[in-house]
Design a protein around this motif. Structure first.
Motif, PDB file in Angstrom:
ATOM      1  N   GLU A  87      -0.225  -6.822 -22.347  1.00 26.18           N
ATOM      2  CA  GLU A  87      -0.478  -6.400 -20.981  1.00 26.18           C
ATOM      3  C   GLU A  87      -0.069  -7.493 -20.009  1.00 26.18           C
ATOM      4  N   GLN A  88      -0.427  -8.748 -20.331  1.00 31.06           N
ATOM      5  CA  GLN A  88      -0.085  -9.849 -19.442  1.00 31.06           C
ATOM      6  C   GLN A  88       1.424  -9.991 -19.336  1.00 31.06           C
ATOM      7  N   ASN A  89       2.120  -9.857 -20.442  1.00 32.52           N
ATOM      8  CA  ASN A  89       3.569 -10.014 -20.441  1.00 32.52           C
ATOM      9  C   ASN A  89       4.230  -8.905 -19.635  1.00 32.52           C
ATOM     10  N   GLU A  90       3.709  -7.664 -19.757  1.00 31.78           N
ATOM     11  CA  GLU A  90       4.239  -6.555 -18.982  1.00 31.78           C
ATOM     12  C   GLU A  90       4.015  -6.776 -17.497  1.00 31.78           C
ATOM     13  N   SER A  91       2.858  -7.317 -17.121  1.00 31.37           N
ATOM     14  CA  SER A  91       2.522  -7.508 -15.725  1.00 31.37           C
ATOM     15  C   SER A  91       3.505  -8.422 -15.025  1.00 31.37           C
ATOM     16  N   PHE A  92       4.041  -9.412 -15.734  1.00 35.23           N
ATOM     17  CA  PHE A  92       4.914 -10.396 -15.109  1.00 35.23           C
ATOM     18  C   PHE A  92       6.381 -10.207 -15.475  1.00 35.23           C
ATOM     19  N   ALA A 149       5.615  -8.015  -1.143  1.00 38.23           N
ATOM     20  CA  ALA A 149       5.314  -6.596  -1.337  1.00 38.23           C
ATOM     21  C   ALA A 149       6.174  -6.000  -2.449  1.00 38.23           C
ATOM     22  N   ILE A 150       7.431  -6.404  -2.527  1.00 38.44           N
ATOM     23  CA  ILE A 150       8.321  -5.897  -3.572  1.00 38.44           C
ATOM     24  C   ILE A 150       7.842  -6.346  -4.947  1.00 38.44           C
ATOM     25  N   ILE A 151       7.443  -7.619  -5.061  1.00 37.65           N
ATOM     26  CA  ILE A 151       6.944  -8.135  -6.341  1.00 37.65           C
ATOM     27  C   ILE A 151       5.697  -7.369  -6.779  1.00 37.65           C
ATOM     28  N   SER A 152       4.769  -7.161  -5.857  1.00 35.02           N
ATOM     29  CA  SER A 152       3.532  -6.457  -6.186  1.00 35.02           C
ATOM     30  C   SER A 152       3.806  -5.012  -6.598  1.00 35.02           C
ATOM     31  N   THR A 153       4.628  -4.314  -5.807  1.00 34.19           N
ATOM     32  CA  THR A 153       4.950  -2.924  -6.112  1.00 34.19           C
ATOM     33  C   THR A 153       5.733  -2.814  -7.414  1.00 34.19           C
ATOM     34  N   GLY A 154       6.666  -3.717  -7.630  1.00 32.16           N
ATOM     35  CA  GLY A 154       7.472  -3.687  -8.840  1.00 32.16           C
ATOM     36  C   GLY A 154       6.657  -3.906 -10.099  1.00 32.16           C
ATOM     37  N   ARG A 155       5.688  -4.787 -10.032  1.00 36.39           N
ATOM     38  CA  ARG A 155       4.835  -5.021 -11.198  1.00 36.39           C
ATOM     39  C   ARG A 155       4.019  -3.773 -11.537  1.00 36.39           C
ATOM     40  N   LYS A 156       3.499  -3.114 -10.489  1.00 38.03           N
ATOM     41  CA  LYS A 156       2.718  -1.892 -10.734  1.00 38.03           C
ATOM     42  C   LYS A 156       3.599  -0.811 -11.341  1.00 38.03           C
ATOM     43  N   TRP A 157       4.826  -0.706 -10.834  1.00 37.86           N
ATOM     44  CA  TRP A 157       5.759   0.288 -11.372  1.00 37.86           C
ATOM     45  C   TRP A 157       6.080   0.006 -12.831  1.00 37.86           C
TER      46      TRP A 157
END
Length: 512
Positions: A366-371, A306-314
């Motif tokens: 975009e891909q680089n930002e996502s990860f 959940a932290i990884i998912s939320t952090g990527r969106k942030w």
């Protein structure tokens, strides 16, 4: 699968030490006179220094063999994955331990010195199947069957499930020994490995090798050492036309090593400190470490994804404010759709965010930002780990040890995030080698931290300040954080500089 196999490996860990003590005692009294039956000396017949020293030597030799053959198992599993496929490699890593347990059952029933030798020699089979190899195979399997965005979280979940299995295995091994005799854990473990192998064969899907992996797979033994090549700095061609070396993978590897080096000794340190300072016994230490394992497993299984998912969106929301992203938003959305339909073998996927492709630069950004959050988490979970570990320096009451055991796991996930980041820095056909490389570093770090911090704890204990060992652990974590600050993804728009580029430039006469 992770839970079942870790449970299988964990059941015999505690009984194995007791078995060695018992067999060493049997061997000793083959050559010495037994005390009279019913006397206090007979009751304490195995509690003499020569037997204890011999047991320690036998256990140390077993541990060295396990580590040595475990490293070989890591390389052999990586090679097997590339040659025979992930599912077959995974089944091999669970089937061979069953053979090893069958031999160890013979050793336990034989007893005495010969039984010890049989068990020690059985560790050779770890080359073909062991805990390091099965985790590598399982992580590799998971990265192939989940979406690219789910890889980091899935690796964390697998680690958490494995910890649940290990914790239950330690607990079950002691109970089985008490209830049914010392041979029971070894027989149960043999059955568990057989069940795990059958389950893996029936439940897990077959994954065909990708064309890239089949093309590059080395059928000879030279492929064993491919993971070591992952840390060699690679050349990248920048948008400006300049070529430069990137050290992100190397620095990430060093940071991952420092993370395990700083935290790998914590379970042992908690037990030793609690025993020396607060008088904890075996049952108290068992509760302390079980609590630590359960909290860590729960965090990795449920909170970490959940932290990884939320952090990527942030982080993505922050990235959308940049001018580059605003000017190419429509093109990015179109590129993301193409990426999902292309399949994991396509070089446009996040596993190769900056590869030599025909995608737009905005899509790559975009891909680089996502990860990028994976690397962010790797850095700051390590510094948080250092801070939380250092706080244990100030413990003054026994209940505070349980508080430390509960709090420290909330900085877990550094290794899982490092693996996820590593997968984004490599090409799809290098995933297995990347996971092998990180796993190898973690194994070496665990070996190093056990030996070095054992000396550090001993030194501080002699001057009456064993609590300072926690501060040293925290300091090492801070050093790892500083190293990771310099780790980065290659610049936006960069592509890997390969032999094909050099040949093209020579033919076209373009400057490098």
């Amino acid at each position: 699968m992770a839970f079942m196999v870790s449970l299988s490996f964990g059941v015999t860990q505690v009984p194995l030490i007791y078995v060695f003590g018992t067999m060493t005692c049997e061997e000793y009294y083959r050559h010495h006179q037994l005390p009279p039956l019913g006397t206090p000396a007979y009751e304490a017949r195995c509690n003499i220094h020569s037997i204890e020293a011999s047991t320690a030597r036998s256990v140390a030799l077993l541990g060295c063999g396990t580590t040595l053959f475990g490293v070989a198992n890591l390389f052999s599993t990586g090679w097997t994955i590339k040659v025979w496929g992930i599912k077959r490699a995974l089944l091999i890593t669970t089937a061979w331990p069953a053979v090893r347990l069958a031999i160890q059952n013979v050793g336990v029933m034989t007893g005495a010195g010969l039984g010890i030798i049989i068990i020690q020699l059985s560790q050779i089979i770890t080359v073909f199947g062991g805990p390091a190899g099965y985790l590598l195979a399982l992580n590799s399997f998971a990265t192939e069957i989940v979406l690219p965005v789910e890889r980091t979280a899935t690796i964390g979940r697998l680690t958490g499930c494995a910890m649940f299995g290990t914790a239950l295995g330690y607990f079950a091994g002691g109970l089985l020994s008490d209830w049914f005799g010392i041979i029971a854990p070894f027989r149960v473990t043999l059955v568990l490995f057989c069940i795990s192998t059958v389950y893996g064969y029936l439940a897990l899907p077959y994954i065909p090798l990708s064309e890239e992996v089949e093309k590059k797979a080395s059928k000879n033994l030279s492929g064993f050492f491919d993971p070591l090549k992952m840390f060699v700095p690679r050349k990248w061609l920048l948008r400006s036309g300049n070529v430069q070396r990137e050290y992100g993978v190397l620095l990430l590897g060093i940071g991952a090593f420092m993370a395990v080096f700083a935290t790998g000794y914590i379970p042992t340190l908690l037990q030793m400190y609690a025993t020396d300072v607060f008088g904890f016994g075996a049952s108290d230490n068992s509760k302390l470490i079980s609590l630590n394992f359960i909290i860590r497993a729960t965090y990795l299984t449920f909170a970490f994804p959940a932290i990884i998912s939320t952090g990527r969106k942030w982080l993505d929301r922050r990235g959308k404010k940049s001018k580059v992203h605003e000017s190419s938003k429509a093109e990015t959305d179109h590129e993301s759709e193409n990426m999902l339909s292309a399949g994991e073998a396509n070089a446009d996927e996040p596993g190769e965010p900056l590869g030599r492709t025909n995608t737009s630069q905005s899509g790559k950004a975009e891909q680089n930002e996502s990860f990028a959050f994976d690397l962010f988490y790797t850095r700051y979970s390590l510094i948080l780990d250092g801070v939380l570990t250092s706080l244990a320096t100030f413990t003054t009451h026994s209940w505070q040890m349980y508080a430390v055991a509960v709090v420290i796991p909330f900085a877990a996930g550094t290794g899982s995030a490092a693996k996820g980041t590593m997968l984004q820095m490599c090409t799809p056909d290098q995933r297995t080698d990347a996971l092998s490389a990180i796993s190898l570093l973690e194994m070496v770090a665990r070996l190093s931290t056990t030996s070095l911090f054992g000396l550090v704890f001993s030194g501080f204990a002699e001057v009456g300040r064993p609590n300072l060992t926690f501060a040293v652990n925290g300091g090492v974590a801070v050093v790892g954080f500083v190293v990771l600050l310099f780790a980065r993804f290659p610049p936006d728009g960069a592509v890997r500089y390969t032999k094909d580029f050099a040949q093209d430039e020579e033919l076209e006469g373009s400057p490098r």
